[in-house]
Design a protein around this motif. Structure first.
Motif, PDB file in Angstrom:
ATOM      1  N   LYS A   1       0.830  -1.197   0.000  1.00  0.00           N
ATOM      2  CA  LYS A   1       0.000   0.000   0.000  1.00  0.00           C
ATOM      3  C   LYS A   1       0.868   1.251   0.000  1.00  0.00           C
ATOM      4  O   LYS A   1       1.866   1.326   0.730  1.00  0.00           O
ATOM      5  N   GLY A   2       0.440   2.205  -0.816  1.00  0.00           N
ATOM      6  CA  GLY A   2       1.105   3.502  -0.826  1.00  0.00           C
ATOM      7  C   GLY A   2       0.412   4.462   0.126  1.00  0.00           C
ATOM      8  O   GLY A   2      -0.093   4.068   1.172  1.00  0.00           O
ATOM      9  N   ASP A   3       0.377   5.709  -0.258  1.00  0.00           N
ATOM     10  CA  ASP A   3      -0.167   6.740   0.626  1.00  0.00           C
ATOM     11  C   ASP A   3      -1.689   6.872   0.545  1.00  0.00           C
ATOM     12  O   ASP A   3      -2.330   7.309   1.499  1.00  0.00           O
ATOM     13  N   ILE A   4      -2.281   6.512  -0.592  1.00  0.00           N
ATOM     14  CA  ILE A   4      -3.732   6.644  -0.770  1.00  0.00           C
ATOM     15  C   ILE A   4      -4.297   5.357  -1.386  1.00  0.00           C
ATOM     16  O   ILE A   4      -4.851   5.365  -2.477  1.00  0.00           O
ATOM     17  N   PRO A   5      -4.252   4.222  -0.692  1.00  0.00           N
ATOM     18  CA  PRO A   5      -4.664   2.950  -1.301  1.00  0.00           C
ATOM     19  C   PRO A   5      -6.159   2.657  -1.292  1.00  0.00           C
ATOM     20  O   PRO A   5      -6.611   1.743  -1.989  1.00  0.00           O
ATOM     21  N   ASP A   6      -6.927   3.405  -0.496  1.00  0.00           N
ATOM     22  CA  ASP A   6      -8.344   3.058  -0.321  1.00  0.00           C
ATOM     23  C   ASP A   6      -9.093   3.128  -1.644  1.00  0.00           C
ATOM     24  O   ASP A   6      -9.036   4.112  -2.371  1.00  0.00           O
ATOM     25  N   GLY A   7      -9.847   2.039  -1.935  1.00  0.00           N
ATOM     26  CA  GLY A   7     -10.628   1.968  -3.159  1.00  0.00           C
ATOM     27  C   GLY A   7      -9.879   1.354  -4.321  1.00  0.00           C
ATOM     28  O   GLY A   7     -10.452   1.220  -5.405  1.00  0.00           O
ATOM     29  N   TYR A   8      -8.631   0.966  -4.098  1.00  0.00           N
ATOM     30  CA  TYR A   8      -7.794   0.403  -5.165  1.00  0.00           C
ATOM     31  C   TYR A   8      -7.166  -0.911  -4.712  1.00  0.00           C
ATOM     32  O   TYR A   8      -6.835  -1.076  -3.548  1.00  0.00           O
ATOM     33  N   LYS A   9      -7.016  -1.812  -5.686  1.00  0.00           N
ATOM     34  CA  LYS A   9      -6.204  -3.006  -5.483  1.00  0.00           C
ATOM     35  C   LYS A   9      -5.131  -3.017  -6.557  1.00  0.00           C
ATOM     36  O   LYS A   9      -5.249  -2.331  -7.578  1.00  0.00           O
ATOM     37  N   ALA A  10      -4.093  -3.799  -6.327  1.00  0.00           N
ATOM     38  CA  ALA A  10      -3.029  -3.925  -7.314  1.00  0.00           C
ATOM     39  C   ALA A  10      -2.693  -5.392  -7.492  1.00  0.00           C
ATOM     40  O   ALA A  10      -2.924  -6.219  -6.602  1.00  0.00           O
ATOM     41  N   SER A  11      -2.132  -5.680  -8.654  1.00  0.00           N
ATOM     42  CA  SER A  11      -1.726  -7.052  -8.952  1.00  0.00           C
ATOM     43  C   SER A  11      -0.433  -7.019  -9.746  1.00  0.00           C
ATOM     44  O   SER A  11      -0.310  -6.260 -10.709  1.00  0.00           O
ATOM     45  N   ARG A  12       0.530  -7.869  -9.318  1.00  0.00           N
ATOM     46  CA  ARG A  12       1.819  -7.947 -10.028  1.00  0.00           C
ATOM     47  C   ARG A  12       2.053  -9.417 -10.387  1.00  0.00           C
ATOM     48  O   ARG A  12       2.724 -10.154  -9.707  1.00  0.00           O
ATOM     49  N   PRO A  13       1.517  -9.824 -11.525  1.00  0.00           N
ATOM     50  CA  PRO A  13       1.625 -11.236 -11.906  1.00  0.00           C
ATOM     51  C   PRO A  13       2.999 -11.621 -12.456  1.00  0.00           C
ATOM     52  O   PRO A  13       3.334 -12.822 -12.496  1.00  0.00           O
ATOM     53  N   SER A  14       3.761 -10.633 -12.883  1.00  0.00           N
ATOM     54  CA  SER A  14       5.078 -10.926 -13.468  1.00  0.00           C
ATOM     55  C   SER A  14       5.985  -9.725 -13.257  1.00  0.00           C
ATOM     56  O   SER A  14       5.536  -8.660 -12.819  1.00  0.00           O
ATOM     57  N   GLN A  15       7.255  -9.893 -13.567  1.00  0.00           N
ATOM     58  CA  GLN A  15       8.200  -8.780 -13.440  1.00  0.00           C
ATOM     59  C   GLN A  15       7.775  -7.609 -14.309  1.00  0.00           C
ATOM     60  O   GLN A  15       7.959  -6.455 -13.949  1.00  0.00           O
TER      61      GLN A  15
END
Lengths: 111, 112
Positions: free
Chosen positions: A57-71
């Motif tokens: 999580k960064g500074d304003i993560p609310d309402g967002y998700k992230a995905s890093r499936p590969s480099q």
């Protein structure tokens, strides 16, 4: 020089809909970042990643998700988009403690 | 409050003149980057500094971590220098995250 691409470049979404913003980098950087830019706020960090499978999580993560499936790939997901998420979104990549390189940005409008 | 305070918020220059932009930091920073955002919205890397001074053409930047500031000097300004300039700094937290905190930007207009 690092090559960072984003898709789509422009997106119009409806309130309550799901939005996925994609980012690809080709220079084998470990770290990737998602920022949003709003008038009067500069860029603010939403989520970041140290490598495949990791998200932080960064500074304003609310309402967002992230995905890093590969480099190479890092996605930002808005499960239930709201008008307050209308913004320009930038992806960046870099090696930790080194220069970051930014993509061209995605302009998202949530109606 | 903001960790990165950027000034001025707007600047108007005649072609051929110069000026300085400044960022003050309210916490210890490990490194600073300077960007130009052009009319298409792209962020162009200008400098990355962990300390000291770098120069590139008509641009020069300094980062002083101990005194918590960074400057970007523009000399002999050209029309194509117009745009918004951002500084962004990485806090010295011990972890090498690369997380950047941005200033609010300086809108530079160069006119004939």
């Amino acid at each position: 020089e690092a090559a960072v691409t984003q898709s789509p470049r422009n997106k119009v979404a409806v309130t309550g809909g799901k939005v996925t913003l994609s980012c690809n980098q080709t220079n084998n950087h470990n770290n990737m970042y998602w920022y949003r830019q709003d008038t009067g706020h500069g860029l603010r960090l939403i989520h970041y990643s140290y490598g495949a499978g990791s998200t932080e999580k960064g500074d304003i993560p609310d309402g967002y998700k992230a995905s890093r499936p590969s480099q190479e790939n890092f996605s930002l997901i808005l499960e239930l988009a709201t008008p307050s998420q209308t913004s320009v979104y930038f992806c960046a990549s870099g090696l930790g403690g080194r220069e970051q390189y930014f993509g061209p940005g995605t302009r998202l409008t949530v109606l | 409050g903001d960790q990165v305070e950027q000034s001025p918020s707007a600047l108007s220059l005649h072609e051929g003149t110069g000026s300085a932009l400044r960022c003050n930091f309210t916490t210890t920073m490990r490194a600073v980057q300077w960007f130009q955002q052009n009319s298409r919205g792209s962020l162009i890397n200008l400098f990355y500094l962990a300390s000291g001074t770098k120069e590139n053409g008509r641009l020069k930047s300094t980062f002083n971590s101990k005194e918590s500031y960074s400057t970007l000097h523009i000399r002999d300004a050209q029309l194509e220098d117009s745009g918004t300039y951002f500084c962004a700094a990485e806090a010295n937290t011990g972890a090498n995250t690369g997380k950047l905190t941005f200033g609010h930007g300086t809108i530079l207009r160069v006119h004939p």
